[in-house]
Design a protein around this motif. Structure first.
Motif, PDB file in Angstrom:
ATOM      1  N   ILE A 117       0.969  -1.164   0.012  1.00  0.00           N
ATOM      2  CA  ILE A 117       0.066  -0.299  -0.157  1.00  0.00           C
ATOM      3  C   ILE A 117       0.976   1.168  -0.231  1.00  0.00           C
ATOM      4  CG2 ILE A 117      -1.345   1.561   1.385  1.00  0.00           C
ATOM      5  CD1 ILE A 117      -2.648  -0.903   2.252  1.00  0.00           C
ATOM      6  N   LEU A 118       2.096   1.085   0.722  1.00  0.00           N
ATOM      7  CA  LEU A 118       2.784   2.932   0.818  1.00  0.00           C
ATOM      8  C   LEU A 118       3.468   2.798   0.296  1.00  0.00           C
ATOM      9  CD1 LEU A 118       2.477   2.627   5.189  1.00  0.00           C
ATOM     10  CD2 LEU A 118       1.694   3.554   3.307  1.00  0.00           C
ATOM     11  N   TYR A 119       4.485   1.383  -0.599  1.00  0.00           N
ATOM     12  CA  TYR A 119       5.258   1.288  -1.414  1.00  0.00           C
ATOM     13  C   TYR A 119       5.023   2.058  -2.818  1.00  0.00           C
ATOM     14  CZ  TYR A 119       9.027  -0.679  -3.676  1.00  0.00           C
ATOM     15  OH  TYR A 119      10.697  -0.642  -4.065  1.00  0.00           O
ATOM     16  N   GLY A 120       3.600   1.169  -3.086  1.00  0.00           N
ATOM     17  CA  GLY A 120       3.155   1.634  -4.383  1.00  0.00           C
ATOM     18  C   GLY A 120       2.613   2.777  -4.879  1.00  0.00           C
ATOM     19  N   ALA A 121       1.860   3.269  -3.352  1.00  0.00           N
ATOM     20  CA  ALA A 121       1.878   4.785  -3.210  1.00  0.00           C
ATOM     21  C   ALA A 121       2.625   6.418  -3.351  1.00  0.00           C
ATOM     22  CB  ALA A 121       0.516   4.999  -2.012  1.00  0.00           C
ATOM     23  N   LEU A 122       4.146   5.821  -2.626  1.00  0.00           N
ATOM     24  CA  LEU A 122       5.326   6.295  -2.377  1.00  0.00           C
ATOM     25  C   LEU A 122       5.815   6.472  -4.502  1.00  0.00           C
ATOM     26  CD1 LEU A 122       6.381   5.486   1.058  1.00  0.00           C
ATOM     27  CD2 LEU A 122       6.389   7.916  -0.185  1.00  0.00           C
ATOM     28  N   LEU A 123       5.756   5.022  -4.496  1.00  0.00           N
ATOM     29  CA  LEU A 123       6.638   5.081  -5.826  1.00  0.00           C
ATOM     30  C   LEU A 123       5.687   5.925  -7.255  1.00  0.00           C
ATOM     31  CD1 LEU A 123       8.238   3.277  -4.807  1.00  0.00           C
ATOM     32  CD2 LEU A 123       8.933   2.535  -6.757  1.00  0.00           C
ATOM     33  N   ALA A 124       4.267   5.566  -6.997  1.00  0.00           N
ATOM     34  CA  ALA A 124       3.431   5.747  -7.583  1.00  0.00           C
ATOM     35  C   ALA A 124       4.236   8.188  -7.771  1.00  0.00           C
ATOM     36  CB  ALA A 124       1.844   6.392  -7.351  1.00  0.00           C
ATOM     37  N   GLN A 177       6.763   8.651 -10.130  1.00  0.00           N
ATOM     38  CA  GLN A 177       6.667   9.136 -11.561  1.00  0.00           C
ATOM     39  C   GLN A 177       6.255   9.831 -12.706  1.00  0.00           C
ATOM     40  OE1 GLN A 177       7.654   5.374 -12.299  1.00  0.00           O
ATOM     41  NE2 GLN A 177       7.985   5.483 -10.233  1.00  0.00           N
ATOM     42  N   ARG A 178       7.341   9.611 -14.118  1.00  0.00           N
ATOM     43  CA  ARG A 178       7.335  10.439 -14.669  1.00  0.00           C
ATOM     44  C   ARG A 178       6.203  10.538 -15.406  1.00  0.00           C
ATOM     45  NH1 ARG A 178      12.426  10.089 -13.736  1.00  0.00           N
ATOM     46  NH2 ARG A 178      12.979  11.576 -12.123  1.00  0.00           N
ATOM     47  N   ASP A 179       6.329   9.102 -15.736  1.00  0.00           N
ATOM     48  CA  ASP A 179       5.452   7.755 -16.825  1.00  0.00           C
ATOM     49  C   ASP A 179       3.904   8.674 -16.398  1.00  0.00           C
ATOM     50  OD1 ASP A 179       3.815   6.075 -18.531  1.00  0.00           O
ATOM     51  OD2 ASP A 179       5.644   5.574 -19.083  1.00  0.00           O
ATOM     52  N   ILE A 180       2.782   8.855 -17.572  1.00  0.00           N
ATOM     53  CA  ILE A 180       1.558   8.703 -16.984  1.00  0.00           C
ATOM     54  C   ILE A 180       0.764   7.118 -16.304  1.00  0.00           C
ATOM     55  CG2 ILE A 180      -0.872   9.381 -16.926  1.00  0.00           C
ATOM     56  CD1 ILE A 180       0.181  11.775 -18.857  1.00  0.00           C
ATOM     57  N   LYS A 181       1.350   6.368 -17.146  1.00  0.00           N
ATOM     58  CA  LYS A 181       0.795   5.304 -17.022  1.00  0.00           C
ATOM     59  C   LYS A 181       0.925   4.009 -15.952  1.00  0.00           C
ATOM     60  CE  LYS A 181      -0.577   3.058 -20.988  1.00  0.00           C
ATOM     61  NZ  LYS A 181      -0.438   2.433 -22.933  1.00  0.00           N
ATOM     62  N   ARG A 182       2.798   4.473 -16.047  1.00  0.00           N
ATOM     63  CA  ARG A 182       3.599   3.887 -14.964  1.00  0.00           C
ATOM     64  C   ARG A 182       2.799   3.811 -13.802  1.00  0.00           C
ATOM     65  NH1 ARG A 182       8.080   1.206 -16.594  1.00  0.00           N
ATOM     66  NH2 ARG A 182       9.000   1.013 -14.173  1.00  0.00           N
ATOM     67  N   LEU A 183       2.590   5.891 -13.367  1.00  0.00           N
ATOM     68  CA  LEU A 183       2.374   6.208 -12.504  1.00  0.00           C
ATOM     69  C   LEU A 183       1.044   5.407 -11.855  1.00  0.00           C
ATOM     70  CD1 LEU A 183       2.033   9.990 -11.198  1.00  0.00           C
ATOM     71  CD2 LEU A 183       0.296   8.700 -11.040  1.00  0.00           C
ATOM     72  N   ILE A 184       0.442   5.217 -12.842  1.00  0.00           N
ATOM     73  CA  ILE A 184      -1.412   4.437 -12.727  1.00  0.00           C
ATOM     74  C   ILE A 184      -1.029   3.011 -12.236  1.00  0.00           C
ATOM     75  CG2 ILE A 184      -3.217   3.498 -12.905  1.00  0.00           C
ATOM     76  CD1 ILE A 184      -3.736   6.290 -15.402  1.00  0.00           C
ATOM     77  N   ALA A 185      -0.107   1.912 -12.693  1.00  0.00           N
ATOM     78  CA  ALA A 185       0.250   0.970 -11.989  1.00  0.00           C
ATOM     79  C   ALA A 185       1.219   0.711 -11.007  1.00  0.00           C
ATOM     80  CB  ALA A 185       1.436   0.433 -13.783  1.00  0.00           C
ATOM     81  N   TYR A 186       1.164   1.650 -10.336  1.00  0.00           N
ATOM     82  CA  TYR A 186       1.948   1.337  -8.942  1.00  0.00           C
ATOM     83  C   TYR A 186       1.055   1.468  -7.947  1.00  0.00           C
ATOM     84  CZ  TYR A 186       6.714   1.180 -10.033  1.00  0.00           C
ATOM     85  OH  TYR A 186       7.749   0.267 -10.133  1.00  0.00           O
TER      86      TYR A 186
END
Lengths: 630, 99, 556
Positions: C322-329, C332-341
């Motif tokens: 939960i926390l890791y995904g959100a922090l990495l999101a 992110q500089r890439d919109i789709k990778r952000l949504i992935a995280y």
């Protein structure tokens, strides 16, 4: 009659849906549709109010159950409304001031191409705020709570093309979310402790939770306080309010002065029974209130931006309310009373500021105002009445409500009472100082603007009428409420009432209040009235400079949260790539190396393959023979 | 005469053939050695047929001959093609099948 | 038990399979027809899913309904056994609902490939839509299968079409030239395949182990979930503690890769980032749900004791997700990778809810699967529309889009608000239930997880601010067209559904509650009781909650 409650919320909600989804067809009529629906909601509120007055004191609460919302196991949330005297007070304030500000916005936003959307957001805000005060359980209140946060986000960032507005909107939402974590946890604690989070059973049970439950109740109350700090811009979550002034001025008046920011006071008053059962939490509440009322006042003294000065003032006045609410039954009713009168005069002051900006080409720096009283007489008079009300000039609204809070603070008794009362008195003096400063810099003195570029003029009727109505409220509301303590007795069934024992009589307190008021006004006059105001701000003392920067809180946030956070996330991104993904990639590389070794066997020479086959066959035969031997 | 001697002979022929496949470079010779191994197998099959008193082994020997004939046809064709393009019949020169 | 009137479940899976074949069979020249055929079949599947949902009776006794059972590989006790509980019905409906939108949103995704190699045998359009329908068929079958082996078969088989969808079709927006983009796509697809195959192989070992144990103790080996659960309940089948834990881990590993759970998540950002956004939706909203669903259905029900044993570790991993995904999101500089995280963070919530072992947690987790599917689809598809306009996935290439395309910005914001679980939108209901369910058993974990809602607000609002607000970035942004009719048809219903399920989630909770109660009874867990008995307090009647009285009676 109770079936009307849903209508209160439905009217602005329909408006929001219509205006936001209606498309360009509604561009020309949208603002009137929005205003009409706000007024309709006010009309329904008035009907409900007269009905409520017609019933016996202990039979005034109405309840409407719409449908079951989330039923999962023992967790049971309803969409249900509760209209009692406390909610009624808020409903009237929200719909009343809301309608006036809709009307004002018709004029103020006349030249904005996205006016339809603005009214859609305003209606959305009304619906969410009404939901907040009408909910009969904490979870539904939470929906309204975040709903007003969303509306606030949308409206602060309404001029999205300005990066500063977008940043301010984001900041407001984020800081509020921190508070929302508190509300979430409070609801979870309520559920695990009581098995429900509807107001009635929880508040009934709070007092009887027993010693085993006191720790839990204290935790709940502290979490609710965190929520209140976020929404009501109290220390330590106050930093968003000043930036929120990036929004259009009607928004500042409605959301960031009169209604939304007072939601924290509503929450604490509504949960009174919980706080009464948790003295430790109450101490925290009064501490937060006292600190904020001084904090806001000090910040208000240093700002040259008229709206930011008023924002500091709002923070400070809500500090008074929170402090009063923290005093328990001796303070609840006065907190709400100050809330209502503040709703009138602060909304009026903001509308006045908006009117000034409207006439001054959206200039907000008070050092570029001056001598405007001749050019904007209506604005000057209404603003002036609001000014007299907020500083607590005897006979006007603010006097009655603030005086009662100071009295209640002293009545707390002991050292605590003296500290709180002293803080409140000091706050009153500073309030008088910075409001006089605003008044003098804006309407008196030499004009510091260029007459060739700026042509100050009075605003249109749609704007002045709401200002006049609010000025009436600022002048008379407090007095009316205080006849036979009408307001206090009206709220008594909900908030209960107790009288403290002040160390000295009411007359002494009142006299002290008037004296500090005069000191504040006199100081401001000496500094800003008697000698001309420089058009560019002097450097000022260390304290002034710190106060201009919101007492360095933003700098602290920037260094610790923003930079620290950025550093943390960047590190995590690197770790994700090298460590987590690296472990897997490492395995892949090892496998690749192994297969590289094996690949050498595939050299392409037929005879080597044949040799391998022969060798393999020999091994197989040998193994078979050996196995048979065993 | 003890039929087991035929098995010894078959083993000897097979070993000669296998050694030839592994040692010689000329594709034609390798090919002949493979034929030798196949025929060694045939001999073994026929011997076993005799030993066990049924005809299974002999039938398989016929199968082997047919397969060997087919293999010769395909194999020689490939060798001839390689010889035409590369002007050599050495198996070591044709090592293109590796990755 | 077996209601053999009409094999509804088989049909629901067969329909998209037939659709896939029909689409793939169309000649190269008929590519528009291929799109319509695919759409038609997906809509028909959705209609059938609705029929299933209405035929399903939540109040009925017995865990599974609409069951079908036929011998298949008799020698190994493999049966073709289908059946659905409320959770499966909800997820089948979600899958069938999303596919038409995925197809509509991907209407032009294969067009660039079409132009790349114009010859009569080149049919990327047909392939794209046939693969999507094939994935749908397999996902639906894995939701329906109650035979472990049958489930495993489709759980693994869906990797094949997914591999081609990820590796074969790109959005041409990576900022690199097509050759490098293709290489990155291929590597993302291979990574996806390897991770999931590794998980699947370990699961295969556990499946075989399970068969060996049942064959040993019951005489005949079986893969039937119901048989095993009943045999365990009646004491005919007893797994040793060590065996059970090993088998559990084998199953859980595969599902944790699919879900994905930290630290097995690194395939997801690549796969979602490099594929086209409809395919990304397919990955995160549809295929990954099989992982979390299987945890509920197989891990908990087959190995209840081992599940309890592993709970603490899994909860901590979920919390980290939960926390890791959100922090990495956030970074992110890439919109789709952000949504992935962001999705990784949300899957953390789902797994947290499942293993909190309370009715709120598991009910919330199930709702979360549905709601996350809808909300991510809305956000990702709008992001895809945005990306296709500018041809870039980088956040830095946008700014001020709101001015040029207000409708696009508005729908993007609604999708974002759903992602940050704003009350009034569907994800709030599920997220709050998960948090309450976790909190009531594990307060500390519940509180830490709640911090996730601040981080969610952070990454959503930062994304919105950087792409949509401010002055328009350049002339290209200033000229961006607003949403087209086809795109509105995609986003509109999804947003309407988010609103509806946020205000009135009762149809869904009614569907899910009995199934959750069944799962909890198999695991032998009960909800913690509140500490203060409110029913003892006078004046309580004012609240008038029927469920409350019910609780009070139960407490007596």
């Amino acid at each position: 009659m109770e079936n009307l409650i849903a209508l209160l919320i439905a009217a602005p909600l329909v408006g929001a849906a219509l205006l936001l989804c209606g498309g360009k067809r509604l561009d020309r009529t949208g603002h009137w549709i929005g205003t009409l629906l706000a007024v309709a909601s006010f009309a329904v509120a008035a009907v409900l109010f007269t009905d409520m007055l017609g019933r016996a004191t202990d039979d005034r609460a109405l309840h409407q159950h719409l449908f079951t919302w989330i039923p999962v196991g023992g967790f049971h949330a309803d969409i249900a409304f509760q209209l009692d005297q406390l909610s009624m007070t808020f409903v009237l304030l929200i719909t009343g001031v809301g309608s006036l500000i809709h009307l004002y916005s018709v004029g103020y936003m006349a030249h904005d191409e996205r006016r339809r959307r603005f009214f859609g957001y305003l209606n959305l805000f009304l619906a969410a705020m009404l939901l907040l005060v009408l909910a009969d359980n904490y979870l539904l209140l939470y929906v309204g709570w975040e709903g007003v946060g969303l509306a606030s986000y949308l409206l602060i960032g309404f001029w999205q093309h300005k990066p500063s507005a977008a940043t301010a909107a984001k900041k407001a939402f984020l800081v509020n979310r921190v508070g929302d974590v508190g509300l979430s946890i409070a609801i979870m604690l309520l559920f695990t402790t009581f098995g429900t989070f509807a107001f009635a059973p929880v508040l009934d049970a709070a007092g009887t939770a027993g010693s085993a439950g006191e720790g839990k109740v204290t935790a709940i109350a502290l979490m609710l306080l965190l929520a209140a700090c976020g929404k009501s811009a109290q220390v330590p979550l106050q930093s968003w309010l000043g930036d929120a002034m990036e929004g259009p001025t009607p928004v500042s008046a409605l959301i960031h002065a009169a209604t939304m920011v007072t939601a924290g006071v509503y929450l604490i008053t509504r949960s009174g029974a919980l706080f009464d059962a948790a003295p430790a939490a109450q101490t925290a509440v009064v501490a937060v209130g006292a600190v904020t009322l001084l904090f806001g006042a000090i910040v208000g003294c240093a700002k040259d931006d008229i709206k930011k000065a008023l924002a500091g003032s709002t923070m400070s006045q809500i500090g008074y309310m929170i402090m009063a609410a923290g005093l328990g039954p001796i303070g609840y009713a006065f907190a709400i009373m100050h809330l209502v009168t503040h709703g009138f005069f602060k909304a009026g002051l903001f509308l006045g500021a908006g009117s000034v900006m409207h006439g001054m080409n959206d200039e907000v720096d008070m050092r570029r105002y001056g001598g405007l009283r001749k050019h904007m007489p209506v604005t000057f008079i209404t603003f002036g009445l609001g000014y007299l009300a907020i500083i607590g000039f005897p006979g006007l609204s603010g006097f009655f409500s603030k005086d009662k809070i100071i009295e209640a603070a002293f009545a707390k008794g002991g050292t605590e009472g003296l500290i709180l009362g002293g803080a409140a008195l000091l706050g009153a003096a500073i309030t008088a100082f910075y409001m006089t400063r605003v008044m003098l810099m804006t309407f008196f003195g030499e004009k510091r603007w260029d007459p060739d570029e700026v042509h100050p003029h009075e605003s249109p009727k749609t704007m002045t009428i709401p200002m006049i109505v609010l000025a009436f409220g600022s002048v008379f509301a407090g007095g009316l409420f205080s006849i036979n303590e009408a307001f206090v007795h009206w709220l008594e069934p909900v908030t209960s009432l107790a009288h403290g024992h002040p160390p000295f009589g009411a007359t002494v307190t009142t006299a002290a209040t008037v004296v500090v008021l005069l000191i504040g006004v006199a100081t401001a006059w000496l500094m800003y009235g008697r000698r001309p105001v420089p058009a560019t701000a002097p450097r000022g003392s260390v304290l002034t400079r710190a106060a201009r920067r919101d007492l360095l809180q933003d700098d602290f946030n920037h260094v610790v949260l923003v930079r620290g956070g950025t550093h943390l996330t960047d590190t995590l991104v690197r770790l994700d790539h090298t460590l987590v993904d690296g472990a897997v990639t490492g395995t892949a590389v090892t496998m690749g190396g192994l297969s590289g070794l094996l690949r050498r066997l595939q050299n392409g020479f037929v005879r080597s393959y044949a040799a391998q086959m022969v060798g393999g066959a020999a091994v197989l035969v040998a193994v078979t023979l050996l196995m048979r031997g065993v | 005469m003890n039929p087991v001697y035929y098995l010894y002979l078959a083993a000897l022929l097979f070993t000669i053939g296998a050694a030839g496949v592994l040692i010689r470079r000329n594709a034609i010779v390798v090919f002949m050695c493979i034929e030798l191994m196949l025929n060694a197998c045939n001999l073994a099959f026929v011997t076993f047929s005799r030993l066990h008193g049924n005809l299974d082994g002999q039938i398989i020997a016929f199968f082997t001959m047919v397969v060997a004939a087919a293999e010769v046809v395909v194999g020689l064709a490939i060798i001839v093609t390689i010889f035409r393009t590369r002007h050599t019949a050495s198996v070591d020169d044709a090592s293109l099948m590796k990755l | 038990m077996a209601d053999l009137s009409f094999p509804l479940l088989t049909c629901a899976a067969a329909l998209p399979a037939v659709g896939a074949v029909a689409t793939a069979a169309l000649p190269a020249a008929r590519r528009t027809a291929a799109k319509w055929v695919a759409l038609l079949f997906s809509v028909a599947t959705f209609a059938l899913a609705l029929v299933i949902a209405f035929r399903f009776d939540p109040g009925a006794k017995g865990p599974f309904q609409l069951t079908e059972s036929h011998a298949w590989i008799a020698d190994f006790g493999v049966r073709y056994e289908l059946g659905v509980d409320g959770i499966a019905v909800a997820l089948i409906a979600l899958t069938a609902l999303l596919i038409p939108f995925v197809i509509l949103a991907g209407w032009h995704d294969a067009d660039t490939l079409e132009e790349a190699r114009p010859n009569r045998r080149w049919r990327p359009t047909q392939g794209f839509f046939a693969l999507i329908l094939a994935v749908e068929a397999m996902v639906i079958l894995s939701f329906e299968a109650t035979d472990v082996f049958l489930f495993y078969l489709f759980f693994e088989a869906m990797l094949i079409p997914m591999y081609f969808l990820i590796g074969g079709f790109g959005d041409g927006a990576s900022g690199a030239d097509e050759g490098e983009a293709a290489a990155r796509r291929a590597s993302a697809a291979v990574k996806f395949l390897l991770y999931n195959l590794a998980g699947g192989l370990i699961m295969l070992a556990a499946v075989i182990g399970l068969y060996a144990v049942t064959a040993d103790q019951l005489g005949t080996g079986t893969f039937s979930l119901q048989q095993i659960v009943q045999a365990r309940a009646s004491g005919h089948l007893t797994l040793g503690t060590g065996t059970e834990r090993l088998l559990f881990l084998g199953f859980f590993f595969a599902f944790a890769v699919k879900a994905p759970l930290w630290p097995l998540h690194t395939w997801l950002p690549g796969a979602m980032g490099e594929s086209t956004s409809p395919v990304a939706v397919l990955i995160t909203a549809v295929v990954d749900k099989v992982g979390t669903f299987a945890m509920l259905r197989f891990c908990l029900q087959l190995f209840p004791q081992a599940s309890s044993w592993a709970t603490p570790v899994i909860l901590v991993l979920a919390l980290i997700s939960i926390l890791y995904g959100a922090l990495l999101a956030v970074a992110q500089r890439d919109i789709k990778r952000l949504i992935a995280y962001a999705s990784i963070s949300h899957f953390g919530f789902i797994i947290l809810g499942i293993f909190a072992m309370t009715s709120q947690g598991q009910g919330g987790a199930t709702l979360y699967m549905v709601n996350h599917g809808i909300s991510t689809a809305a956000l990702m598809l709008v992001a895809g529309f945005l990306i296709s306009r500018r041809g870039s996935r980088l956040i830095a290439d946008y700014g001020g889009v709101q001015k040029a395309a207000p409708l696009l910005a508005g729908t993007f914001l609604v999708g974002g608000l759903a992602t940050l679980s704003l009350p009034g939108l569907a994800p709030f209901v599920s997220e709050f239930l998960v948090l309450v369910g976790t909190f009531s058993r594990y307060p500390v974990i519940g509180i830490i997880a709640t911090v996730g809602i601040v981080l969610a607000a952070l990454y959503v609002l930062v994304l919105y601010q950087r792409t949509m607000t401010g002055p328009p970035k350049d002339d290209e942004v200033r000229a961006l067209p607003d949403l087209r009719v086809r795109e509105l048809v995609v986003v509109g219903p999804l947003i309407a559904l988010l609103l509806f399920l946020g205000v009135y989630p009762k149809p869904l909770t009614d569907l899910v509650n009995p199934a959750v109660d069944h799962t909890l009874s198999v695991v032998d867990k009960q909800d913690p009781k509140p500490e203060v008995r409110v029913d003892a307090v006078p004046g309580h009647h004012r609240a008038g909650h029927p469920a409350h009285h019910h609780d009070a009676e139960a407490a007596k």
